[in-house]
Design a protein around this motif. Structure first.
Motif, PDB file in Angstrom:
ATOM      1  N   ALA A   1     -19.772  45.657-118.859  1.00  0.00           N
ATOM      2  CA  ALA A   1     -19.331  44.953-120.064  1.00  0.00           C
ATOM      3  C   ALA A   1     -20.293  43.825-120.424  1.00  0.00           C
ATOM      4  O   ALA A   1     -20.652  43.649-121.598  1.00  0.00           O
ATOM      5  N   ALA A   2     -20.731  43.060-119.428  1.00  0.00           N
ATOM      6  CA  ALA A   2     -21.662  41.960-119.700  1.00  0.00           C
ATOM      7  C   ALA A   2     -22.987  42.488-120.237  1.00  0.00           C
ATOM      8  O   ALA A   2     -23.607  41.880-121.121  1.00  0.00           O
ATOM      9  N   THR A   3     -23.438  43.628-119.717  1.00  0.00           N
ATOM     10  CA  THR A   3     -24.679  44.237-120.200  1.00  0.00           C
ATOM     11  C   THR A   3     -24.517  44.712-121.640  1.00  0.00           C
ATOM     12  O   THR A   3     -25.398  44.501-122.486  1.00  0.00           O
ATOM     13  N   ALA A   4     -23.391  45.346-121.932  1.00  0.00           N
ATOM     14  CA  ALA A   4     -23.136  45.824-123.292  1.00  0.00           C
ATOM     15  C   ALA A   4     -23.020  44.662-124.274  1.00  0.00           C
ATOM     16  O   ALA A   4     -23.396  44.791-125.447  1.00  0.00           O
ATOM     17  N   GLU A   5     -22.514  43.526-123.820  1.00  0.00           N
ATOM     18  CA  GLU A   5     -22.426  42.355-124.696  1.00  0.00           C
ATOM     19  C   GLU A   5     -23.821  41.878-125.104  1.00  0.00           C
ATOM     20  O   GLU A   5     -24.045  41.506-126.265  1.00  0.00           O
ATOM     21  N   VAL A   6     -24.754  41.881-124.166  1.00  0.00           N
ATOM     22  CA  VAL A   6     -26.128  41.499-124.511  1.00  0.00           C
ATOM     23  C   VAL A   6     -26.715  42.508-125.496  1.00  0.00           C
ATOM     24  O   VAL A   6     -27.399  42.140-126.461  1.00  0.00           O
ATOM     25  N   MET A   7     -26.436  43.799-125.275  1.00  0.00           N
ATOM     26  CA  MET A   7     -26.919  44.822-126.208  1.00  0.00           C
ATOM     27  C   MET A   7     -26.325  44.602-127.590  1.00  0.00           C
ATOM     28  O   MET A   7     -27.013  44.770-128.609  1.00  0.00           O
TER      29      MET A   7
END
Length: 410
Positions: free
Chosen positions: A211-217
């Motif tokens: 989720a944190a990675t997708a937020e940066v994306m």
């Protein structure tokens, strides 16, 4: 991340975008995911230095594997953010959106690799956290990476990172610092769950990383859509005109080793009971000063005469020379903690000192500062102590912000 999670980074990000950005990227989602796995598909020829129609999607210097990287900082593990952003923006500016999407897919893969817990401490994690006998001599990389993610949506409002290549890269690296800290915090909980064969608990930790990675994306996609459409909300325009330094990853950091070789945010734990002391300063209020909470960076200066160190703490930031014109902050020592060494705060731009306080003690009011940094490429915040080795100091740069006049063009 495995194949499913690499796709998920993009597929979670697009639905979380504001309406205009989502409408812009949704039709292009198939083009983006078409290259999500390209770095793995061409990994062997890329490492062998071979050429091909895929080679232009990668920087000239072959990216290192995580186990080849040296350093325990977020920056040591950054992928080539500037290369990716420059390539995407140039294709979008030239009207070649399919090719921009292909570069975005490759970026999403490297972002997914960066957000993969298995890519950190993989050489020594089983020494730090030995497995039980029934997991002896396991492959920790595969063990962690194969934990499935169950997250299906983001509860997140994407942020605009910048309005130029330089400002996007600057803030994106700060977001990567935050992601690094989130991901590292999942490694031991994941392994503990796997050792007791509790896959749901392991998946919950993996969900945090995904989720944190997708937020940066989502931040990247929203930023690029706003820039292409030339559409920002008033709040976004205001945010683009200033940048908090505590939200960025310093280009260089020189602070006391015993506090983790990094600036401290939020609080510091000083006593053996383990109680965290929130950052606070003596803030001038009229003719007196009151102790108030302070947001910012506590930089603990070196206090031991170790070879090669000086009695100082320094943070350095690489800034786009045309992006910001002023630095504002409030400088002082952590209030309510004694004894502390005296400290002098100084600001340098490109090697020239622009500001210096007198020697401040813990009982002194914090000092507001406003410094012209027009044209600055290398901003350095330095704190010098009086050299006392029998006591530390906890100087704080509170609310450190670089800013410019808001731009008014559409």
């Amino acid at each position: 991340m495995n194949r499913a999670e690499h796709y998920k980074v993009v597929e979670l990000a697009v639905p979380a975008l504001p309406a205009a950005s989502r409408a812009f990227w949704q039709p292009w989602l198939p083009e983006i995911v078409s290259t999500c796995e390209l770095p793995d598909v061409v990994a062997i020829p890329l490492l062998n230095g071979e050429d091909g129609p895929w080679r232009h999607y990668f920087p000239e210097e072959t990216p290192l594997h995580s186990f080849e990287k040296v350093g325990a900082s977020a920056r040591a593990h950054f992928f080539d953010v500037r290369f990716s952003i420059e390539c995407i923006m140039s294709r979008m500016a030239g009207g070649d959106l399919p090719e921009a999407c292909h570069f975005l897919g490759v970026l999403s893969h490297y972002l997914g690799d960066y957000g993969e817990p298995a890519h950190y401490y993989e050489r020594d994690i089983t020494l730090l956290l030995p497995p039980p006998p029934d997991r002896l001599n396991c492959n920790p990389h595969r063990l962690i990476e194969d934990v499935p993610s169950t997250v299906t949506r983001l509860d997140y409002s994407p942020r605009v990172l910048g309005d130029s290549t330089d400002t996007i890269v600057l803030r994106l690296e700060g977001r990567l610092r935050d992601l690094y800290e989130t991901v590292l915090a999942t490694i031991i909980p994941i392994l503990n769950a796997l050792y007791r064969r509790d896959m749901p608990a392991a998946s919950r930790q993996t969900d945090r990383a995904v989720a944190a990675t997708a937020e940066v994306m989502a931040d990247v996609l929203h930023t690029l859509a706003c820039l292409h459409l030339r559409q920002w909300t008033p709040d976004e325009r205001h945010a683009l005109a200033q940048c908090r330094l505590d939200e960025l990853e310093p280009a260089a950091c020189d602070v006391e080793f015993n506090f983790g070789c990094r600036p401290l945010r939020g609080a510091v734990t000083l006593d053996k009971t383990g109680r965290a002391q929130p950052l606070q300063l003596r803030i001038p209020e009229g003719t007196a000063a009151a102790i108030r909470p302070a947001e910012g960076l506590c930089v603990v200066p070196h206090a031991l005469p170790i070879r090669g160190t000086r009695y100082l703490a320094a943070l350095e930031y690489d800034l786009p020379p045309d992006a910001f014109t002023r630095l504002t902050a409030t400088a002082g020592l952590l209030a309510g903690v004694t004894p502390q060494a005296e400290c002098i705060f100084a600001v340098e731009t490109d090697g020239t000192e622009r500001f210096r306080t007198r020697a401040l003690r813990e009982a002194d009011p914090a000092q507001p500062l406003s410094v012209d940094i027009t044209g600055c490429r290398r901003l350095r915040l330095v704190v010098y102590t009086d050299g006392s080795t029998d006591k530390l100091a906890f100087p704080i740069w509170a609310w450190p912000t670089v800013s410019r006049l808001p731009r008014t063009e559409g």
